[in-house]
Write a protein that holds these residues in place. Structure first.
Motif, PDB file in Angstrom:
ATOM      1  N   ARG A  61       0.826  -1.212   0.000  1.00 59.32           N
ATOM      2  CA  ARG A  61       0.000   0.000   0.000  1.00 59.32           C
ATOM      3  C   ARG A  61       0.859   1.261   0.000  1.00 59.32           C
ATOM      4  O   ARG A  61       0.565   2.223  -0.717  1.00 59.32           O
ATOM      5  N   ALA A  62       1.911   1.270   0.818  1.00 63.17           N
ATOM      6  CA  ALA A  62       2.771   2.454   0.876  1.00 63.17           C
ATOM      7  C   ALA A  62       3.526   2.654  -0.436  1.00 63.17           C
ATOM      8  O   ALA A  62       3.717   3.794  -0.883  1.00 63.17           O
ATOM      9  N   HIS A 109       1.077   4.071  -2.915  1.00 57.02           N
ATOM     10  CA  HIS A 109       0.843   5.487  -2.619  1.00 57.02           C
ATOM     11  C   HIS A 109       2.022   6.330  -3.095  1.00 57.02           C
ATOM     12  O   HIS A 109       1.836   7.402  -3.695  1.00 57.02           O
ATOM     13  N   TRP A 165       4.924   1.849   8.269  1.00 49.30           N
ATOM     14  CA  TRP A 165       4.411   2.120   6.921  1.00 49.30           C
ATOM     15  C   TRP A 165       3.276   1.176   6.555  1.00 49.30           C
ATOM     16  O   TRP A 165       2.423   1.517   5.729  1.00 49.30           O
ATOM     17  N   HIS A 166       3.257  -0.005   7.156  1.00 49.16           N
ATOM     18  CA  HIS A 166       2.172  -0.944   6.888  1.00 49.16           C
ATOM     19  C   HIS A 166       0.899  -0.505   7.606  1.00 49.16           C
ATOM     20  O   HIS A 166      -0.207  -0.788   7.145  1.00 49.16           O
ATOM     21  N   PRO A 217       0.189   3.868   5.442  1.00 50.40           N
ATOM     22  CA  PRO A 217       0.904   3.860   4.157  1.00 50.40           C
ATOM     23  C   PRO A 217       1.281   5.233   3.627  1.00 50.40           C
ATOM     24  O   PRO A 217       1.965   5.326   2.615  1.00 50.40           O
ATOM     25  N   HIS A 236       5.617   6.806   4.386  1.00 51.38           N
ATOM     26  CA  HIS A 236       6.827   6.247   3.801  1.00 51.38           C
ATOM     27  C   HIS A 236       7.823   7.345   3.402  1.00 51.38           C
ATOM     28  O   HIS A 236       7.459   8.537   3.353  1.00 51.38           O
ATOM     29  N   TRP A 245      -7.272   0.758   2.394  1.00 57.06           N
ATOM     30  CA  TRP A 245      -6.691   0.401   1.101  1.00 57.06           C
ATOM     31  C   TRP A 245      -7.596   0.808  -0.051  1.00 57.06           C
ATOM     32  O   TRP A 245      -7.118   1.246  -1.102  1.00 57.06           O
TER      33      TRP A 245
END
Length: 217
Positions: free
Chosen positions: A38-39, A42, A116-117, A120, A123, A195
């Motif tokens: 996801r990060a 993004h 970051w998880h 996201p 980062h 998400w």
């Protein structure tokens, strides 16, 4: 399972509809995503300026997948070198893996990037090849200034866990000093978006610039 390069070719295929090419980019991210899926996605929406309305700039998908591909090539070279060395060590009877493990093998709670998880949007702002080069340099013993992940040299952020204090990078939320209690701690996302919102690029405008009205007040 099809390969990264197969999905990369689909992203480049202008005969496909934009949403099909976009789906292929997502498949590439399931194979390689330095900031987490996801990060990393993004990050690519910003660095490649992927618009909320894909039809406005389908080439943004190509820019995104090429940045990802460049970083993956750097990672593969180092990962292949590490795998060859480990095979030689095992043949010599040294089966214990080195500690700490290489950065690409550290996942979940044992890696300082686990924030970051959870969030996201926190980062590094580094392009992905620059991030991989930085992590590889540190693996080789280089002493680089600032945060190991992004190089930010601003004062650290202190967060209380109730047991002690965690120090993190102001730029990317990388955990620089863990809580002294040794327990695992979750951190509240700064941007509470799921998400689906990231995948639909709610944070982006229709023309590929950040949405000035996101997040909604």
């Amino acid at each position: 399972m099809t390969s990264f390069l197969t999905h990369r070719a689909r992203v480049h295929d202008a005969r496909l509809l934009p949403h099909r090419r976009h789906s292929a980019l997502r498949s590439c991210l399931t194979v390689f995503a330095p900031y987490g899926l996801r990060a990393t996605y993004h990050h690519l929406t910003l660095s490649a300026a992927i618009p909320r309305r894909l039809e406005a700039d389908p080439d943004a998908l190509v820019r995104a997948v090429e940045e990802l591909h460049e970083a993956r090539v750097l990672w593969l070279a180092r990962a292949d070198e590490y795998a060859a060395r480990r095979r030689a060590e095992k043949r010599a009877g040294r089966r214990a893996a080195p500690d700490p493990r290489p950065w690409w093998l550290r996942t979940g709670w044992d890696d300082p990037d686990h924030v970051w998880h959870q969030d996201p949007f926190r980062h590094p702002s580094l392009r992905l090849p620059a991030y991989v080069r930085r992590r590889n340099a540190i693996l080789d013993g280089a002493e680089l200034p600032g945060c190991p992940a992004c190089g930010d040299e601003a004062p650290r952020v202190l967060s209380s866990t109730g047991h002690g204090w965690v120090e993190s990078c102001r730029g990317c939320a990388w955990v620089l000093t863990r809580c002294p209690c040794g327990q695992r701690h979750r951190f509240e996302p700064f941007h509470p978006a799921g998400w689906k919102g990231i995948w639909q690029r709610a944070h982006m405008g229709d023309e590929g610039t950040p949405n000035p009205h996101w997040p909604a007040n």
